[in-house]
Design an enzyme around this catalytic site. Structure first.
Site, PDB file in Angstrom:
ATOM      1  N   TYR A 343       9.713 -24.534 -19.831  1.00  9.85           N
ATOM      2  CA  TYR A 343      11.092 -24.272 -20.245  1.00  9.85           C
ATOM      3  C   TYR A 343      12.083 -24.791 -19.204  1.00  9.85           C
ATOM      4  CZ  TYR A 343       9.801 -21.101 -24.109  1.00  9.85           C
ATOM      5  OH  TYR A 343       9.335 -20.572 -25.286  1.00  9.85           O
ATOM      6  N   PHE A 346      12.669 -28.581 -19.327  1.00 10.32           N
ATOM      7  CA  PHE A 346      13.484 -28.984 -20.478  1.00 10.32           C
ATOM      8  C   PHE A 346      14.946 -28.571 -20.299  1.00 10.32           C
ATOM      9  CE2 PHE A 346       9.459 -28.721 -23.298  1.00 10.32           C
ATOM     10  CZ  PHE A 346       9.140 -30.026 -22.959  1.00 10.32           C
ATOM     11  N   LYS A 352      20.831 -33.861 -22.984  1.00  8.77           N
ATOM     12  CA  LYS A 352      20.402 -33.407 -24.309  1.00  8.77           C
ATOM     13  C   LYS A 352      21.313 -32.290 -24.820  1.00  8.77           C
ATOM     14  CE  LYS A 352      16.732 -30.816 -24.488  1.00  8.77           C
ATOM     15  NZ  LYS A 352      15.318 -30.366 -24.516  1.00  8.77           N
ATOM     16  N   TYR A 353      21.580 -31.309 -23.971  1.00 11.20           N
ATOM     17  CA  TYR A 353      22.374 -30.163 -24.430  1.00 11.20           C
ATOM     18  C   TYR A 353      23.851 -30.495 -24.589  1.00 11.20           C
ATOM     19  CZ  TYR A 353      18.058 -27.682 -23.781  1.00 11.20           C
ATOM     20  OH  TYR A 353      16.746 -27.291 -23.890  1.00 11.20           O
ATOM     21  N   GLU A 411      13.285 -16.438 -31.853  1.00 15.32           N
ATOM     22  CA  GLU A 411      12.270 -16.976 -30.944  1.00 15.32           C
ATOM     23  C   GLU A 411      10.961 -16.204 -31.118  1.00 15.32           C
ATOM     24  OE1 GLU A 411       9.904 -18.820 -28.686  1.00 15.32           O
ATOM     25  OE2 GLU A 411      11.935 -19.638 -28.901  1.00 15.32           O
ATOM     26  N   ASP A 439       8.688 -15.318 -35.725  1.00 15.52           N
ATOM     27  CA  ASP A 439       8.477 -16.696 -36.165  1.00 15.52           C
ATOM     28  C   ASP A 439       9.489 -16.994 -37.269  1.00 15.52           C
ATOM     29  OD1 ASP A 439       7.515 -19.035 -37.554  1.00 15.52           O
ATOM     30  OD2 ASP A 439       5.536 -18.687 -36.676  1.00 15.52           O
ATOM     31  N   MET A 440      10.208 -18.084 -37.135  1.00 13.33           N
ATOM     32  CA  MET A 440      11.281 -18.414 -38.089  1.00 13.33           C
ATOM     33  C   MET A 440      10.761 -18.531 -39.522  1.00 13.33           C
ATOM     34  SD  MET A 440      11.872 -22.453 -37.195  1.00 13.33           S
ATOM     35  CE  MET A 440      11.617 -22.273 -35.431  1.00 13.33           C
ATOM     36  N   GLU A 455      15.681 -27.308 -31.694  1.00 13.35           N
ATOM     37  CA  GLU A 455      15.181 -28.419 -30.859  1.00 13.35           C
ATOM     38  C   GLU A 455      13.658 -28.409 -30.929  1.00 13.35           C
ATOM     39  OE1 GLU A 455      15.687 -28.211 -26.647  1.00 13.35           O
ATOM     40  OE2 GLU A 455      16.144 -26.070 -26.631  1.00 13.35           O
ATOM     41  N   GLU A 464       5.664 -32.248 -33.466  1.00 16.95           N
ATOM     42  CA  GLU A 464       5.577 -30.838 -33.084  1.00 16.95           C
ATOM     43  C   GLU A 464       5.957 -29.936 -34.254  1.00 16.95           C
ATOM     44  OE1 GLU A 464       7.501 -30.058 -29.344  1.00 16.95           O
ATOM     45  OE2 GLU A 464       6.376 -31.626 -28.304  1.00 16.95           O
TER      46      GLU A 464
END
Length: 655
Positions: A343, A346, A352-353, A411, A439-440, A455, A464
């Site tokens: 984490y 990243f 990226k953000y 998350e 879990d979404m 992301e 992924e």
């Protein structure tokens, strides 16, 4: 001594050698070379006049090989650090003359055995006489089987004539065009890509085309031997290189290739000159001066000047150096929970953000007009929130645009949820952010979202399982809701990657050749421009969602490349976050200074030789099962390969 100091460069290319002829007084020769600034010596180890058949005592108990120096003359560390051996240039193991062929084989084995006894790091083999070098390769392959650590550098002249260049058609070759890369390719295929067989390139006064040169950067080139004939003369009478040669040498520096100076001094330069008279700092061919002891010292100084002229290695690249050409397994974010260290890496990718923040800002402005900005609250869901960087970017976008935001942070990793709670409390976002530990794909949202932010992209875009995750999450997106990203496309391109191929080969099984790897590509030759493979768009409004894909692509290499060897395919992605805000790593459109993703590498079990102007046809599949998603791939032209990873037998991503 090293050519100079370049911040972040710890590679072998900092060291420059010099080639010499046979010299019985090896310590004197080495001392002279080292004291003149060279770092190592490329020299014959055996008297070149020696022939086994004419050495009367050969084969008797009293016979001794006429070597340049006893192993006792230099210390083991001196032999190892400062001497690269050179096998006698006269040998010809593919000669029609049987006596010459037998003498050559005996001498080759004797000289390599002596070099190995001296603990040399490398020994240079003379170039093959042509691409037909079966016996030479057989003998070298035999020797390689018994070598411990020493490398053998096959000397190859960097030469490729073009079909239309009538003047370059050499009578010795029957009027045919010459491409010495073919010599190397034949030799290494006969030796089965042995990891200790490398290349030393002779750099001549004329260079092949840019595309032809590019092939060599995917090969194990260890040394570039700069012949003094390839140098020009600047206005002050000193050696310099053409612009094309300069660019090539700079590329060699960046690929850890050592320079070796070879030949006679072609520039009439006084051996003792003052620094004031040697150069003009405003001259593009300026180099640091010194009092010359070695006749080739002016050439060394010019090479040092080229090295010192290089830009420092950027901080991001210095961080990535340790990952160059290192095979990593792709993440399994659904099966595995990421660790804090992953984490953290990243989260350091600010580029990226900032792109995500731009995308959310544009979406908020489009969704909520200025007139209702103070009364309308936008519901935004971050699915796969991790430790909160997208939550932060979204709230900063709301503050920047003056829009009101209600955020759900979803998350599945319970460890990351702990960090999320700490972050929300620390930042005072309790009234703005609701944390959902789920879990979404399973969560039942209490309300519909205006914007869905994620992301979930991998190096190949969908590898992924972003499509599967977002398809499951889009049920709680409003009919006119916005997904960020809105679409993404994967790309592939054929590459020569000798090191990667050898690294996969060390596992000695098919499974590793049927696995995709995340790699910071460095020692590779990109043979043709990337082409798009699979595209996914979100939200997916199809009545029947099917994430299986199939694509057939045909690559055409530039005509002046020559033939090439394909070891596999490099994969990239490009994503549209929202409208004109994009994020990606496809080389022609890559987001600058972004490091969250390295390319993906799809190997081939057997490298494919692509003849001149022949198309390369490749087929890719994305396959879906009840519990996993996997890729299959194969080459169908110019020669068929097996279908790799059939039914996901070796590599898959778990649902």
């Amino acid at each position: 001594m090293p050519l100079g100091q370049r911040q972040g460069d710890k590679s072998e290319s900092r060291y420059c050698g010099v080639e010499s002829g046979f010299e019985p007084d090896m310590p004197r020769l080495l001392t002279r070379s080292l004291s003149s600034g060279f770092d190592f010596l490329l020299a014959p180890l055996v008297d070149p006049s020696y022939r086994p058949s004419s050495a009367g005592a050969a084969g008797t108990e009293s016979f001794a090989l006429p070597v340049a120096a006893s192993d006792l003359i230099l210390s083991p560390s001196q032999w190892s650090s400062h001497v690269v051996g050179k096998v006698s240039a006269w040998i010809d193991l593919d000669s029609d003359d049987e006596q010459l062929r037998m003498d050559s084989e005996i001498t080759l084995k004797q000289e390599i055995a002596w070099a190995s006894h001296l603990s040399l790091q490398a020994c240079v083999l003379p170039p093959p006489k042509s691409a037909s070098c079966g016996n030479y390769a057989r003998c070298v392959n035999q020797i390689l089987q018994g070598l411990s650590n020493m490398q053998l550098w096959l000397r190859i002249p960097l030469e490729k004539t073009e079909p239309m260049d009538e003047e370059s058609k050499v009578a010795d070759h029957g009027g045919r065009t010459i491409d010495t890369w073919e010599w190397w390719n034949s030799f290494r295929l006969l030796c089965e890509h042995h990891t200790q067989l490398c290349v030393a390139l002779d750099i001549l006064s004329s260079l092949p085309s840019l595309y032809s040169l590019g092939r060599w950067f995917g090969e194990p080139v260890r040394a570039a031997i700069l012949i003094t004939d390839s140098f020009m003369t600047n206005a002050r009478g000193y050696p310099c290189l053409s612009k094309r040669h300069q660019r090539l040498v700079s590329e060699f520096f960046d690929h850890s290739v050592q320079i070796v100076i070879s030949g006679e001094c072609r520039h009439n330069i006084s051996q003792e000159v003052s620094n004031d008279n040697m150069h003009d700092s405003d001259n593009e061919n300026y180099f640091e001066g010194a009092i010359y002891k070695h006749p080739l010292r002016p050439y060394l100084d010019y090479v040092a000047y080229l090295y010192q002229k290089l830009d420092p290695i950027p901080e991001q690249e210095r961080f990535e150096v340790g990952y160059r050409d290192f095979l990593q397994s792709p993440l399994q974010p659904l099966m595995d929970n990421l660790e804090a260290q992953t984490y953290e890496i990243f989260e350091k990718d600010t580029v990226k953000y900032s792109q995500y923040q731009r995308a959310v800002s544009k979406a908020l402005l489009d969704r909520v007009p200025d007139e209702t900005a103070s009364t309308t609250t936008t519901v935004l869901m971050v699915v796969g929130a991790g430790r909160g960087p997208l939550v932060r970017a979204s709230l900063q976008a709301a503050e920047e645009t003056g829009r009101k935001l209600k955020v759900y942070a979803v998350e599945k990793n319970p460890n990351a949820v702990i960090t999320l709670h700490s972050l929300i409390k620390l930042e005072g976002w309790e009234s703005l952010v609701t944390i959902v530990s789920s879990d979404m794909r399973c969560w039942n949202a209490p309300e519909k979202a205006d914007i869905l932010v994620s992301e979930l992209l991998g190096s190949f875009g969908d590898n992924e399982l972003s499509p599967e995750c977002l398809d499951g999450a889009q049920r709680f997106l409003k009919p006119d809701g916005i997904s960020i990203p809105s679409s993404y496309t994967s790309f592939i391109q054929p590459i020569t990657a000798s090191k990667l191929y050898n690294d996969v080969k060390t596992y000695k099984d098919i499974a590793h050749f049927e696995t995709a790897y995340v790699v910071k590509l460095h020692r590779v030759a990109r043979l043709a421009p990337p082409q798009p493979v699979f595209t996914f768009a979100h939200p997916n409004l199809s009545p029947k969602i099917d994430n299986q894909r199939y694509k057939k692509l045909q690559f055409q290499m530039p005509s002046d490349t020559g033939s090439a060897l394909v070891h596999g395919f490099a994969g990239y992605f490009d994503a549209v976050l929202y409208k004109d805000v994009h994020l990606g790593m496809e080389p022609s459109t890559a987001t600058p200074n972004m490091f969250s993703w390295f390319p993906i590498y799809f190997p081939l079990r057997k490298p494919i030789h692509v003849p001149v102007q022949s198309p390369l046809e490749v087929q890719f599949w994305r396959c879906c099962g009840p519990t996993k998603v996997w890729y299959e791939w194969c080459v169908t032209l110019p020669s068929p390969s097996p279908i790799h990873n059939s039914s996901g037998r070796s590599y898959w991503v778990g649902l």
